[in-house]
Every structure is written in structure tokens, then in C-alpha cells.
Design a protein around this motif. Sequence first.
Motif, PDB file in Angstrom:
ATOM      1  N   THR A 177      15.232  -1.515   1.944  1.00 45.06           N
ATOM      2  CA  THR A 177      16.485  -1.836   1.271  1.00 45.06           C
ATOM      3  C   THR A 177      16.942  -3.232   1.676  1.00 45.06           C
ATOM      4  OG1 THR A 177      17.874  -0.911   3.042  1.00 45.06           O
ATOM      5  CG2 THR A 177      17.208   0.596   1.248  1.00 45.06           C
ATOM      6  N   ARG A 232      15.983  -4.701   5.424  1.00 40.95           N
ATOM      7  CA  ARG A 232      15.374  -3.586   6.131  1.00 40.95           C
ATOM      8  C   ARG A 232      13.954  -3.425   5.600  1.00 40.95           C
ATOM      9  NH1 ARG A 232      16.876   1.213   5.737  1.00 40.95           N
ATOM     10  NH2 ARG A 232      16.735   1.876   7.917  1.00 40.95           N
ATOM     11  N   ALA A 272      22.142  -3.317  -2.304  1.00 43.83           N
ATOM     12  CA  ALA A 272      23.607  -3.236  -2.319  1.00 43.83           C
ATOM     13  C   ALA A 272      24.157  -4.650  -2.432  1.00 43.83           C
ATOM     14  CB  ALA A 272      24.133  -2.565  -1.055  1.00 43.83           C
ATOM     15  N   ALA A 318      20.742  -5.711   1.557  1.00 47.95           N
ATOM     16  CA  ALA A 318      22.158  -5.844   1.223  1.00 47.95           C
ATOM     17  C   ALA A 318      22.501  -7.321   1.062  1.00 47.95           C
ATOM     18  CB  ALA A 318      23.031  -5.219   2.304  1.00 47.95           C
ATOM     19  N   ARG A 349      16.247   0.266  -2.965  1.00 49.06           N
ATOM     20  CA  ARG A 349      17.643   0.140  -3.394  1.00 49.06           C
ATOM     21  C   ARG A 349      18.196  -1.176  -2.869  1.00 49.06           C
ATOM     22  NH1 ARG A 349      21.450   4.278  -1.600  1.00 49.06           N
ATOM     23  NH2 ARG A 349      22.600   3.907  -3.498  1.00 49.06           N
ATOM     24  N   THR A 387      25.646  -0.517  -5.718  1.00 49.25           N
ATOM     25  CA  THR A 387      24.312  -0.156  -5.244  1.00 49.25           C
ATOM     26  C   THR A 387      23.478   0.271  -6.437  1.00 49.25           C
ATOM     27  OG1 THR A 387      24.890   2.166  -4.840  1.00 49.25           O
ATOM     28  CG2 THR A 387      25.205   0.611  -3.020  1.00 49.25           C
ATOM     29  N   PHE A 422      22.548   0.528   4.642  1.00 43.47           N
ATOM     30  CA  PHE A 422      21.850  -0.725   4.341  1.00 43.47           C
ATOM     31  C   PHE A 422      21.798  -1.657   5.553  1.00 43.47           C
ATOM     32  CE2 PHE A 422      22.830   0.826   0.143  1.00 43.47           C
ATOM     33  CZ  PHE A 422      21.758   0.416  -0.631  1.00 43.47           C
TER      34      PHE A 422
END
Length: 623
Positions: A409, A406, A453, A411, A451, A467, A496
Motif C-alpha cells: 500500500t 509499504r 490512500a 499513502a 490500495r 482510499t 497505511f
Amino acid sequence: MLIWKGHGILILVFAILGALLTGMAWAAGYAATHWEWMLRMLKPANAWGVVLGIWLYGRTIGKTVIKTYIDPATHQQVTIKKSHTLFFLSPMIWAVLMALMACMVTVESFNKPTDELLSELKSGGSSPGSAAFTEANNLIDMDKGKTAYGNTPDAEKLAAAFSEMVMMGREMGVQKTKKKPTISLSHGKFLSYCRINPDSCVFMVHVPDLRKFTEDAKRYMVGMAWTVASLQAAELKPRPKRIAVGVRGAFLYDEVVEGPVTDATTQAAKESDENWEAGIERRYSGSDAKKRLETYFEPHAAGAVLPVLDQTDEPEGKAANAAPQKAAPESTLAATKPTKAPQGKLEVLLEWFPTTKAGAVAANDDSINQVALKYAGFVHDRVSLNPALGGMALPEPCFSAYIHLRDDTVAFLLALPAGSDLPEAALKVIQTEAWLAAATVASQMSPLPVRIAVITFNEGAMDMTRTGSPRNKQGTDWIVEQELLGTEGKDLLAPFVAASSKPLMTVKSPLTLQNPVNSVLATNRHVKAAPPVSAAPVVAAAPAPAPAAAPAPAPLLPTPVRDWKDTSGRVMQASLESFTTPAKDAGRFKRADGQAFEVPFSRLSVQDQEFIRGIAAHSKTAP
């Protein structure tokens, strides 16, 4: 020639071309708008196309040419007229005659009742099943703003999930072309239709650029779509006895497959051994494919009750009030309201990803596929070299990986294939190394993710979700904020994989994975174990050290390299470098290979905790 003069035969050629091109353009316009006046002009459009074609011919290459010459013998002017006719009539006369005929067809069409007109247009009096199939098939001809259609709300839900999973399967199994198509009727969407019958279910999907696929790629798409459809149909109660799946390109169906929906079929679909075609009984191609699909669109018996989606996962109250769905009237098929797919892309992703084979990688952006490949390989190498496993060799390839970027963030999803049967110790190491490798990759993204994940899967199910966020601007130090087991991590993952309206992050090139980052692990599952990233660490007075339960040496830090055992019996060879918290309940360990990481002492055995308490009692401050 008796029939034509010059190249007058081209009058007929231009007339046919004009009718075809104008008819196709008008049909496309009606499919996009569904305006009634365009419907009434579908037949007249072909007639006016004939007029246009002949007129263009007559004004260009079919124009009569008159040339004047001087006879050298008589010195008189000689006029030569070169014309082009068909049945002794010039192109412009033919254009006038065809225009009169087109006017008559137009008047007749606008004076005809709508119901009678629709009846004539639906395949020239074909069977009800053929007409219903044509109506449904037209919905997925081109992008009209929706991706999924169906004859009931539950059918639309199945079609939406089916579309998402087929699209992901295509990204995983078929390499995309580097050059984007200039014209695409579907705009890259996997337009899908699902029809639920009392004892059967049919899925149809329009695959973008299918004509460019190799034969192996086409067969993979058919088998993969069959597998996905088997899983979707199994969600219906009562379960349909048979399903059919049609895979088409822009205009024609490449293949239609059908077979029963049994426990064996559903189980085979859930396996990750790439046996995509398990359960297929018959295959149809060419004109037979369309004819076979039409048999699934015959009208239902009066009062027929259709299968519905299992309501056990719905909020309380919905399941109790759910009623069997009746078939939607065939004439209102195109007016079915859109419905939301079950929990959007997250459910589809969590259902699809664990079924991928070892070594498969994918991402929501093509430029990250190679990063996902390196990530899976990096985890494999680190786990294989981990001394805690005593040199246990992992199969290669071992993991499948998916990365979702993103704007702020990212994942990382990592899965072990079903049937790996790794010991608990190996799974714990994989969880740790997956996080550290993900943090290493994330540290080389621009901008640095706020962040990340990391979700590990084992035996087709979510194993652990972590996370966390960076503790410095360089991304060399990370902290785990939450750590959840099983499907409890689903809610953590949702933001996410949400759609991002801003540009995605990019990965610095070249990607280097030689300098792993440091990370602080959460001290307690299900509970946030760290303050916000921007918060400064709070310095508190250290509590009085607990009395040592047994005599322990008190060497100065760092300690010599020794064996440390955790509560599950795993052994790690490392030295304790320093305490990392004022309370001295966690420390920084350094292995012989130079890797450093932080471990809460509560994870160590009772004997090791006593040893550390002895050190803490003789240490004045924590570094």
C-alpha cells in the motif's frame, strides 16, 4: 635526561592512553548492561588500563635493545645496551608497580557498600540536580533498546512523540548524508528524555550525526526541536510556565534554549511560516548548556504534584480515575517502565505534517523524496490548468507532500499552507486532482499497490481522505472505495502507515506523469461504493427510465462539448461519452484537453440531470 632515559617519557603517555581507552570502554559496557560487577570495576578499570598501556609499551617500542659490536682496534666484543626508563625504572617494573596498585583499588571497590559507591561515582559529590541530570543524560548516550525516557509515564509519552516529530523534522529540513556512519551510538534513533516538574518541563534529544551538520542546520534543529517541545508541553494540565530544550550529539550538547509556555508561544509553534524560534528567551552553549539543564533536575518539594496529560481524549472511565502523578524517585529513574506513545506514529504524523511549509516534501524512504516532489508539482500544474477554475493562478510552490510506502500500500498526503484562503471550488478540484495524480504515480510502482490512500489538508486540518484500488493489472483504471471528510478518515489512514516487515515497493524509472489514469469516484461519502477489486461486475436489468420533467434533446452519445454544472455551481466543459453503469446513473466525461473521468450524475445540477435522463430514455443499452 635526569627524569627519563631514551624515550621513557612515553611510559607516562601510554599509561594515560590506557586509562582513558579502558575507562571509556568499561563505561560503555556498564551503560549497556548495568551489571553491578561492572559498576564496581569502573574505577579499577582505569587502573588496569594504566597497567595494560605500560605493558604494551614495554613489550613493543620500549623494549631494551642489546647490540654487540667488534672494536676494530682491539678486536674485542663491545656490548651496547639501549634502554628506556622513567625515574630510573624500566617499563616492566612500572607495570608491576601499577598492577599492585590496581589490585588494591579493585579490592577496595568490591568491599565498598553499593550506596557509598554510587554516591562517589555521581559526579564526585556534586549537587543532587547535577547527579539526577547525569543519570538522565546517560540514558540517551546510546541505544539501549528504547527511544524515549521520562521521570513519569506521561513524560515518557511526551518524549516518544517529541522524538518522532523531531526525526520527521530532521528528514524534512536537513539533507541526509549519502554514506551511513560506520559507528553510531544511537543507531540512527533520536533518543529523547522528558522531565516534568511542577512548573516547568525539559526535553533533551540525542541527534544522530549532529557533528556533521552545518551551523545553519544545527540552528534549524534547535529551533525545530523548540517548536515541537512547545506543542508537547502545551498538552500538560496545568500547563508548565517554562520549558527548556537541549540538543546534543554523541557526547556534548550543541545548544540549550529556554522560554515561557504561553498562548502566543503555542500559537507560533502551530503556524507554518517557519518561525521556529518564536518564544525563545535565552540560549546556552558549551559548558553553560549542561549547567543550565542541571537546574531543571533539582529535587521536587515533598508531595509536589506534577502536571499530567490532558485526559479528555481518553476512553470513558480513564479520565475520571486519573490521579495527579507524583514525581518518580530520582534513584529509580533508569527503571521506569516503557509506555506507548499516543496512538503510535499516526498521531505524530497528523500533528506534524500540516505544519510543514509550502514546497517541503518527505517520505518514509529517502529514495521517494523526489517522487513526492514530482507529485506535489504535478498536482499544482493540473489544478492550475483546470478549466473549472477559470485560469486561477496558484502560488508556486503551493503544496507540501509526504508519501508513505509499504510493501503493498501507499499513502499520499498533500497540504495547503495555512492562510491560503482558496475558494471552495478550488478545494474540490485539488481533492480530485490529488487523487488522480496519486493513482498515476501508484500505477508506476512495482509491485502495483493493492490500495492507496490520498489525504488532503487545508488550514492545518484534515480535509478529505480517499482510499481505493486498481481495477486492472496495468493500473490505468482505479476506483475510489471510501471517501471521508475531516478527521473521520484517521482510522482509514492507520493501516497505511503501519510498520512493514517486507521490502517496500519501488517506483519505476523514469517516472512519467503525462498519461493520467481513469478513475471512478465514490457516489456516497462514508460508505463503500464499490465491490472488491477481484469481483466481476454484476450485470443487472436497467430499471425503467424516469420520465423527463422537461423536453430535452436526445442526441446520440457522445454529446457535443457543453457546459455541465454541479450542485455547488462549478462549471465544467466536456462531452458525455457514455454511460458507465447499467442503471445509467453515472457517465464517462471527456474534456477538451483529452482527460476522461467518471462522474455520478447525482453531483450535477437538476437541469443537467434532466438533460441526461432525456438521453437515457432514447438509449437502448449502456456501453
